[in-house]
Design an enzyme around this catalytic site. Structure first.
Site, PDB file in Angstrom:
ATOM      1  N   ARG A 174      31.382  60.871  31.931  1.00 24.41           N
ATOM      2  CA  ARG A 174      30.588  60.352  33.045  1.00 24.41           C
ATOM      3  C   ARG A 174      30.035  61.504  33.893  1.00 24.41           C
ATOM      4  O   ARG A 174      30.175  61.541  35.112  1.00 24.41           O
ATOM      5  CB  ARG A 174      31.415  59.422  33.917  1.00 24.41           C
ATOM      6  N   CYS A 175      29.397  62.423  33.228  1.00 18.67           N
ATOM      7  CA  CYS A 175      28.926  63.609  33.923  1.00 18.67           C
ATOM      8  C   CYS A 175      27.933  64.317  33.032  1.00 18.67           C
ATOM      9  O   CYS A 175      27.878  64.090  31.838  1.00 18.67           O
ATOM     10  CB  CYS A 175      30.133  64.474  34.251  1.00 18.67           C
ATOM     11  N   GLN A 204      25.991  56.872  21.157  1.00 21.16           N
ATOM     12  CA  GLN A 204      25.206  57.081  22.374  1.00 21.16           C
ATOM     13  C   GLN A 204      23.886  57.789  22.059  1.00 21.16           C
ATOM     14  O   GLN A 204      23.008  57.877  22.909  1.00 21.16           O
ATOM     15  CB  GLN A 204      26.009  57.899  23.393  1.00 21.16           C
TER      16      GLN A 204
END
Lengths: 164, 805
Positions: free
Chosen positions: B383-384, B236
């Site tokens: 997801r945060c 990522q």
């Protein structure tokens, strides 16, 4: 090492013949031996459906089937569903209705959906959700996958009617 | 060149710029099985590496015997810590300032820990090799509870000096990692002890896992002839990975090329650096061949990147009328065997200090203690944005608990405490400056749309019907209002391993009026190739369809910190707009030259520069692009390119209002989501279709976490949820249809006003689902129960509240 077995399969219309260990999994054959990398590996326990292919008319998770079990059978993967100039209606519908994000589940999802629509050309939303429950998507929340399958069904039915 | 489109609206539509639901350019390859994920990469002579992993959560390693494994046909090498030690690679730095064993060095600290790396000709041979490695363990006492860990005599990290401070200050105990504080402790305690009303609650935000459908993996290829290392992987943050690999391997950064190909979902799992990457690189150097390492699902769930695991205790004080006066939050954070949390350096508990939420709370204090246990390392933002999910869950539960204490409606309690529109920019008690918001408008819209009053009436009637024995289903109304903090972040306070968290975009306009733009981020399903082209189309007036977006190759893309924490649009999106504006500035000069007027006498209009007051005199961007390459313009260099490195002045603060209506069968414990309404305000909307898709996905991951998904351990440190049989991933069957809605409050400091959206639905969704369950039981005396609310736990709550008698 165990004695190799003689395997004959047909993948996307093409005959394949080779020797393989009895323990060779079908997903390994497809991805590593035949370079058919559309079907993916997500769990290796039959839960996620990323590896879904069609074998003799049935949806099968290729991660938990030995290639020896598939010998003599015909296998269709996402690569056999359509080509760039002649997409399967599901392939267009998934794009049109944002039925995918990372794309990892998509080949298995579309392959499964193609079978679902063969078995039931007019599924209700509930039937789609039930029929697709063997394929996990982590990105879309399924809402647009359902919409994509409904749209493809409508398109396929309209084409069918027009042909008749 | 002829102007083919006369109509302005038509010209705007032709661009497919910001605000339109452009179909995704990524989809053609994905729908045809032509994605290129890391496991699809095949190189000549490529080998496969896999780990021998510890079956024990805490054990000393007496010996490792690799002789038999090396005799297995197809096995080429077996690496252990002893092999890596001479290179200094048996340990590696973590993103949190700690270090982590690459391969077990004398002991193991969690089940599944990497002990040896078997390199073989294929996966089957590697598996055979793993079976043949003999490891002798001596079991040690296992600690899986952080509170016990802080009292235990057992030293988990023997490599650390117990008295020496850690990366984040003094340590209180040999199993303690850090204490992190924010806010005013004394004033907060004083306000709370003198308050008219105080509500207290302890809650456990359980350990879970991002579990993208594609696991982590890489292919390392060391070209010994040229001295170049190429590393493909599920990264990522490819640029940061290149820097890390360079720092720990000693290979100069220009000799390392990191490539993130298509990534099958990330959700935070693929931010960190894992032992598999290091071992693959070493194995490629040792064997001279490319080496692939791909996790299987058990490896993934057991070892790379857990999320959450926060034990939170709160006190919230208010007046009798419900005006909140103070908030106190104490957290014990279970970080596992190594502190490998992925947070900006100065924030060891991430942005947990956003825990005052959307409310005007004058005084607050937060204290977080990080603790070692015999569990896997990780602590990523699933997801945060860096622990915002924990913070929002905490405050949205505390609000509900306070509403119960005040015997007040929780929607009204929120409304009277919201930060008001005119208070923005708002300086929160724990330090952040919220950029913009209009919470009351969003809340009123949400409550009106779902007919909140009608729902409450229905719920009251249902309670009566239940008490009369007419139904076995109770009804819950879940509310949540969240404020996110995303877009990390300003270089002055946000860095990872010393690398400032700016991001970048480089644009090249081709002579015939198409373009390529490269960014420092990397899409994992967010559709960057689609949306970043839309930003550019609006900024530079060339159609999005004529703009290629490329990310993830460190040899070609400008440096950036990658994609996580909803930072791509706030940071790289800003860089894209700024680089686009540089292109436009030069284009203006070219246009003025071609039109033979002064620079200031032309203005930009959709896809062209027009002479002010004479719109029939213009040059399209396509014409200008060609001129940039074929005209000798005095005072201007040829070509049309721009680069922008964007250091955001502040974070962005998306917000939203969610309502969930749920029926619960008290006899089976099965919740049925009848309705879910999600209003998101992410500022300027780039692609509504993609926003909606992100909301659906984020809500579904929220549903998972709230209603069943967890990484559970037994007392021996065995992972009880290591396969998808036990680890809950919702299928189409369990997931409802969502209603999405929006308001638009642009970010005042972002070039296009966008705030980011990918994680909001997860952050706001978890408390909403949880509050729905808890609200259903509120009329029967429930104040709080811990997640995950799986069927058994819901049934147990019903049972404890006497609903089965």
């Amino acid at each position: 090492m165990s004695k190799k077995m003689h395997i004959q399969i047909n993948v996307n219309g093409k005959d394949q013949e080779f020797l393989a260990e009895p323990r060779e999994l079908l997903i390994y054959t497809l991805r590593e031996r035949l370079n058919i990398t559309g079907p993916h590996i997500g769990c290796e326990t039959s839960h996620c459906g990323a590896c879904t292919v069609t074998i003799d008319g049935k949806s099968v998770k290729a991660c938990t089937m030995f290639v020896a079990q598939a010998s003599g059978k015909s296998i269709t993967t996402i690569e056999g569903l359509g080509d760039p100039d002649n997409l399967h209606p599901l392939q267009s519908a998934f794009k049109e209705h944002h039925g995918l994000q990372c794309g990892y589940c998509t080949p298995g999802m579309i392959t499964r959906a193609s079978k679902l629509l063969e078995e039931n050309p007019n599924p209700t939303e509930e039937e789609i959700r039930f029929g697709m429950a063997g394929n996990i998507c982590r990105c879309t929340g399924y809402q647009n996958i359902v919409k994509s399958i409904q749209a493809a069904a409508a398109e396929m039915n309209a084409a069918q009617e027009a042909a008749e | 060149m002829k102007d083919e489109l006369d109509n302005r609206e038509e010209r705007v539509a032709n661009l497919k710029g910001m605000g339109c639901s452009r179909k995704r350019v990524e989809d053609a390859r994905f729908t045809q099985g032509k994605g290129n994920y890391v496991d699809d990469i095949k190189l000549d002579g490529m080998l496969f590496g896999d780990f021998v992993r510890s079956p024990y959560a805490h054990a000393r390693i007496k010996s490792i015997n690799t002789e038999a494994a090396l005799q297995v046909p197809g096995v080429l090498a077996v690496l252990t810590a002893a092999d890596l030690a001479p290179l200094g690679l048996h340990w590696m730095p973590t993103l949190a300032g700690d270090k982590q064993m690459v391969l077990a060095d004398g002991k193991v600290l969690f089940q599944g820990q990497e002990v040896a790396f078997v390199v073989a000709e294929d996966r089957y041979a590697a598996a055979d090799g793993i079976e043949a490695v003999e490891v002798e363990y001596e079991e040690l006492p296992v600690i899986v509870n952080p509170f016990e860990s802080l009292k235990s005599d057992v030293v988990l990290r023997e490599d650390l000096d117990p008295k020496a401070p850690g990366a984040h200050g003094p340590r209180k105990h040999h199993n303690h990692i850090f204490t992190w504080e924010a806010g005013d402790k004394e004033t907060t305690q004083e306000v709370i002890s003198n308050a008219e009303v105080v509500a207290e609650e302890s809650m456990y935000y359980h350990r879970t896992h991002p579990c993208p459908l594609e696991t982590c993996g890489c292919v390392a290829s060391m070209d010994k002839v040229n001295g170049k290392l190429t590393l493909w992987g599920t990264f990522q943050a490819p640029h940061a990975i290149r820097t890390v690999v360079s720092l720990i391997s000693g290979i100069e950064e220009h000799n390392i090329r990191v490539i993130s190909p298509d990534i099958g979902g990330g959700f935070g799992n693929k931010v960190g650096a894992y032992p598999g990457y290091v071992c693959s690189v070493v194995a490629s150097i040792v064997t001279g061949k490319p080496v692939k390492w791909i996790e299987d699902r058990m490896d993934n769930l057991m070892t790379t990147a857990f999320a959450r695991d926060y034990h939170m205790t709160g006190k919230i004080s208010a007046t009798k009328e419900g005006k909140i006066t103070g908030l106190h939050c104490q957290v014990v954070a279970d970080h596992g065997g190594f502190d490998a949390c992925a947070d900006p350096t100065k924030f060891p508990a991430g942005f947990m200090n956003i825990c005052t939420g959307s409310y005007d709370i004058p005084t607050a204090y937060l204290e977080v203690d990080g603790v070692y246990t015999n569990k896997a390392p990780g602590g990523v933002s699933y997801r945060c944005s860096f622990r915002v999910t924990e913070a929002v869950y905490f405050i949205e539960r505390m609000i509900e608990v306070l509403a119960i204490k005040l015997n007040m409606d929780a929607a009204e309690l929120r409304r009277i405490n919201f930060i008001k529109k005119e208070q923005f920019p708002y300086k929160a008690a724990l330090g952040w400056e919220y950029d913009s918001g209009d919470y009351h408008t969003a809340w009123d819209k949400a409550l009106k749309t779902v007919d909140y009053e009608g729902l409450r009436k229905e719920q009251a009637e249902r309670v009566e019907a239940f008490k009369r024995g007419e139904t076995r289903k109770i009804m819950g109304i879940g509310l949540s209002f969240f404020t996110e903090i995303v877009g990390a972040g300003p270089v002055k306070n946000c860095d990872i391993l010393g690398l400032g968290m700016f991001d970048s975009c480089e644009i090249r306009i081709h002579p015939t009026g198409s373009a390529i733009a490269r960014l420092g981020t990397i899409s994992q399903g967010q559709g960057h190739a689609t949306t970043f082209a839309q930003i550019l189309a609006s900024e530079i007036g060339l159609p999005a369809d004529s703009i290629t977006i490329e990310e993830g190759d460190t040899d070609t893309a400008p440096y950036g910190l990658g994609t996580y924490g909803s930072r791509s649009t706030p940071v790289a999106g800003a860089a894209t707009a700024m680089a686009g504006r540089k292109i436009r500035a030069k284009a203006q000069m070219i246009a003025a030259y071609l039109l033979e007027v002064h620079d200031n006498d032309v203005e930009f209009d959709v896809d062209r520069f027009v002479v002010k007051g004479a719109p029939e005199r213009f040059k399209t961007m396509k014409e200008i692009a060609f001129a940039a390459y074929n005209q000798a313009i005095p005072g201007l260099e040829p070509g049309l390119e721009a680069v922008s490195y964007y250091d955001p002045p502040n974070m962005t603060y998306p917000f939203g209002a969610y309502v969930c209506v749920m029926d619960i069968d008290v006899d089976t414990g099965v919740p049925e989501i009848r309705r879910f309404y999600a209003l998101d305000d992410c500022g300027t909307r780039i692609n509504p279709m993609i926003i909606e898709g992100q909301v659906h996905g984020g809500l579904t991951e929220a549903l998972a976490v709230a209603l069943g998904q967890e990484i559970a351990y037994d007392d021996m440190g065995n992972v009880k949820t290591g396969t998808l049989m036990d680890f809950f991933l919702p299928t189409a069957w369990e997931v409802p249809n969502y209603e999405t809605d929006f308001t638009v409050t642009p970010s005042p400091h972002h070039p296009i006003g966008a705030k980011g959206v990918g994680e909001s639905p997860h952050v706001g969704g978890v408390p909403c689902f949880s509050n729905a369950v808890q609200d259903a039981f509120r009329p029967f005396g429930n104040t709080h129960t811990n997640m995950p609310h799986d069927h058994w736990r819901i049934w147990r709550t019903a049972n404890e509240l006497g609903l089965h008698s």
